[in-house]
Design an enzyme around this catalytic site. Structure first.
Site, PDB file in Angstrom:
ATOM      1  NE  ARG A 169      -2.433  -0.332   3.283  1.00 43.87           N
ATOM      2  CZ  ARG A 169      -3.029  -0.755   4.376  1.00 43.87           C
ATOM      3  NH1 ARG A 169      -4.315  -0.698   4.480  1.00 43.87           N
ATOM      4  NH2 ARG A 169      -2.341  -1.234   5.390  1.00 43.87           N
TER       5      ARG A 169
ATOM      6  CE  LYS B 141       0.645 -20.910  11.040  1.00 44.33           C
ATOM      7  NZ  LYS B 141       1.524 -20.665  12.186  1.00 44.33           N
TER       8      LYS B 141
ATOM      9  CG  HIS C 169       7.956 -22.301   8.195  1.00 43.99           C
ATOM     10  ND1 HIS C 169       6.895 -22.090   9.028  1.00 43.99           N
ATOM     11  CD2 HIS C 169       9.033 -22.407   8.993  1.00 43.99           C
ATOM     12  CE1 HIS C 169       7.321 -22.076  10.270  1.00 43.99           C
ATOM     13  NE2 HIS C 169       8.628 -22.263  10.288  1.00 43.99           N
TER      14      HIS C 169
ATOM     15  CE  LYS D 186      11.153 -25.626  10.669  1.00 49.12           C
ATOM     16  NZ  LYS D 186      12.015 -24.544  11.076  1.00 49.12           N
TER      17      LYS D 186
ATOM     18  CD  GLU E 243       8.121 -21.903  18.729  1.00 50.00           C
ATOM     19  OE1 GLU E 243       8.654 -21.138  17.933  1.00 50.00           O
ATOM     20  OE2 GLU E 243       6.901 -21.907  18.965  1.00 50.00           O
TER      21      GLU E 243
ATOM     22  CG  ASP F  91       0.980 -20.397  15.996  1.00 47.61           C
ATOM     23  OD1 ASP F  91       0.902 -19.755  14.931  1.00 47.61           O
ATOM     24  OD2 ASP F  91       2.013 -20.438  16.700  1.00 47.61           O
TER      25      ASP F  91
ATOM     26  CG  HIS G 166       4.222 -25.738  11.734  1.00 44.70           C
ATOM     27  ND1 HIS G 166       4.081 -25.385  10.422  1.00 44.70           N
ATOM     28  CD2 HIS G 166       4.344 -24.565  12.420  1.00 44.70           C
ATOM     29  CE1 HIS G 166       4.108 -24.065  10.321  1.00 44.70           C
ATOM     30  NE2 HIS G 166       4.260 -23.542  11.516  1.00 44.70           N
TER      31      HIS G 166
ATOM     32  CE  LYS H  97       4.542 -19.679  20.139  1.00 44.47           C
ATOM     33  NZ  LYS H  97       5.281 -19.786  18.904  1.00 44.47           N
TER      34      LYS H  97
END
Ligand code: BG6
Length: 485
Positions: A46, A143, A173, A177, A211, A230, A235, A332
């Protein structure tokens, strides 16, 4: 191997993903000699901006996100010459005629929708209306592909109104890998594993994506999503498919994806007792620890019931896997960043060794996705020394970096590989529409279940391996999670 000349238009080119992953990834491919002479990357967003100002942004993104050893001043300049920019209004008419002028005939055309899903429809419509996308053009979408089955179906229908399925590249993604692709090589290029790859010999499978980061900075998005949407729906599901699927007849996009869809359709509903959800707690400053915000602060939602951790026990109800549980977990702010798949084999049917000496810790095949990509097979041997026939478990450990030298360490980022596959027209590592829908069809009732019950996630200490209850999920089956380091 260089790909054919292409024009790649990136919608949302000034956004986070483009700047962090897509543009630096394209530079790395250029540096590696894979981008052909005359390839063009056209940023579209934009913001009104001259191409030169956009090139400056790309220069900064390269400096920030590309490893120093790969930054070569001359290469950066030549790469920037491939880059152009057009301000485009997704919802209006502004910029489309200019974009059409820039996209040249006679080369591969790819359009990367690195934008909110609500813009997929308007962009697809305008690309067609203005005759910019031909019947060979490729559309790349990110995604989240929907947040449930209904929204995923609606997105698929929107795209299908303008493009064939063979033109649509849905990115997960994880499939880009290196080690994830290696799963298929390990399974289908060796005779060793396949005969044992079933419920008769496999006790259970653990898939872990741990993570250390929290959700700070993207709490608003994350709070509407949670670990199930998520990470698991996409994944972890993809990893599960690659482990559980039947051998495709050929390494061909539809043959591979047909087999993955069959696995997803064979997934059983998950009972509430087989689900543990968690939320990381905050830490108050003390002598030993610095203060850290908890999930509720990071998400800016003090009443949030969204999970930042989930563990599930899943069954694949088919001939091969009946009776072998798959334990999945992701979260997480855990103790370490470690993604791995561990396949635990059953004990031999009869022990010829004295009970005391043969406790039969199982054979385990661990595939490390990141970091330190590699494989580790735990086998039993005799403990050296004169102490009789005592057994010990030792690892046959292979780090790809060590085994393959420089090639093993020079692993392209997932996005680089996937974008090059788009240009090559290879959809093997992309999700097909029916695959995404099947994944949501399995996920939806699980989420609806805990929402209806009003379940609250358990709190867990940041830096731990997740909520205590997750340990019980395995303990009660006489098994235990592998340690997260
Ligand atoms: C993304 C998720 O898809 O994957 C993030 O939205 C997550 O929440 C990320 O952190 C993990 O990817 P990687 O490649 O760092 O394992």
């Amino acid at each position: 191997i260089p790909v054919d000349p292409f024009d790649l238009v990136i919608f949302g080119a000034t956004g986070d993903l483009a700047q962090r992953k897509i543009l630096p990834g394209l530079y790395r491919r250029f540096h590696a000699g894979q981008m052909p002479q005359g390839a063009r990357i056209i940023g579209a967003a934009r913001s009104a901006m001259e191409p030169e100002a956009f090139r400056e942004q790309v220069r900064k993104a390269i400096a920030e996100f590309v490893d120093r050893s790969k930054i070569d001043a001359k290469d950066v300049e030549t790469f920037l010459e491939c880059i152009d920019y057009v301000p485009v209004d997704a919802m209006g008419e502004g910029g489309w005629a200019e974009l059409k002028d820039k996209v040249q005939d006679g080369r591969v055309h790819a359009f990367y929708f690195s934008v909110a899903p609500s813009l997929f429809g308007p962009l697809a419509e305008r690309l067609n209306e203005h005759g910019i996308a031909d019947s060979e053009a490729r559309i790349v979408v990110e995604k989240p592909f929907g947040r449930d089955l209904a929204s995923a179906k609606a997105l698929n229908a929107t795209l299908a109104a303008h493009f064939e399925e063979s033109q649509i590249y849905r990115i997960d993604h994880y499939l880009g890998k290196e080690t994830v692709q290696n799963l298929m090589a390990v399974r289908f290029a060796n005779i060793l594993f396949e005969p044992l790859w079933n419920a008769q010999y496999v006790d259970h499978v653990q898939i872990t994506v741990a993570e250390t980061v929290g959700v700070g900075g993207r709490g608003a998005y994350y709070d509407k999503s949670g670990a199930m949407r998520d990470m698991v729906q996409n994944h972890l599901m993809q990893l599960l498919c690659l482990i559980a699927m039947e051998p495709p007849y050929h390494f061909d996009p539809d043959a591979v994806r047909d087999e993955k869809v069959k696995v997803i359709r064979a997934l059983q509903p998950v009972s509430p007792a087989d689900i543990v959800r968690g939320q990381y707690a905050g830490v108050k400053a003390s002598e030993t620890r610095a203060a850290q915000p908890g999930y509720l602060e990071d998400s800016e939602n003090p009443d949030s019931r969204t999970e930042s951790y989930i563990a599930l026990k899943v069954h694949v109800a088919n001939w091969r896997w009946q009776g072998t549980p798959f334990y999945l977990r992701t979260g997480k702010k855990l103790r370490g960043r470690a993604s791995e798949i561990a396949i635990t084999f059953k004990a031999p049917p009869h022990s010829i060794f004295d009970e005391e000496d043969a406790s039969w810790p199982e054979n385990v095949l661990v595939i490390r996705l990141q970091p330190n990509e590699g494989m580790n097979l735990k086998v039993m041997i005799k403990e050296p020394g004169p102490g009789g026939m005592r057994l010990v478990q030792v690892p046959l450990d292979m780090s790809f970096a060590e085994a393959l030298g420089e090639e093993g360490t020079d692993i392209p980022d997932a996005y680089e590989r996937l974008i090059m596959d788009v240009i090559r027209g290879n959809q093997t590592l992309f999700m097909r529409g029916d695959e995404v829908e099947a994944a949501w069809a399995w996920t939806d009732p699980i989420i609806a279940g805990w929402e209806a019950r009003g379940d609250r996630p358990r709190s867990y200490d940041p830096g731990s391996s997740g909520p205590e209850d997750a340990l019980m999920l395995m303990h009660r089956d006489g098994r235990r999670w592998r340690e997260i380091r």
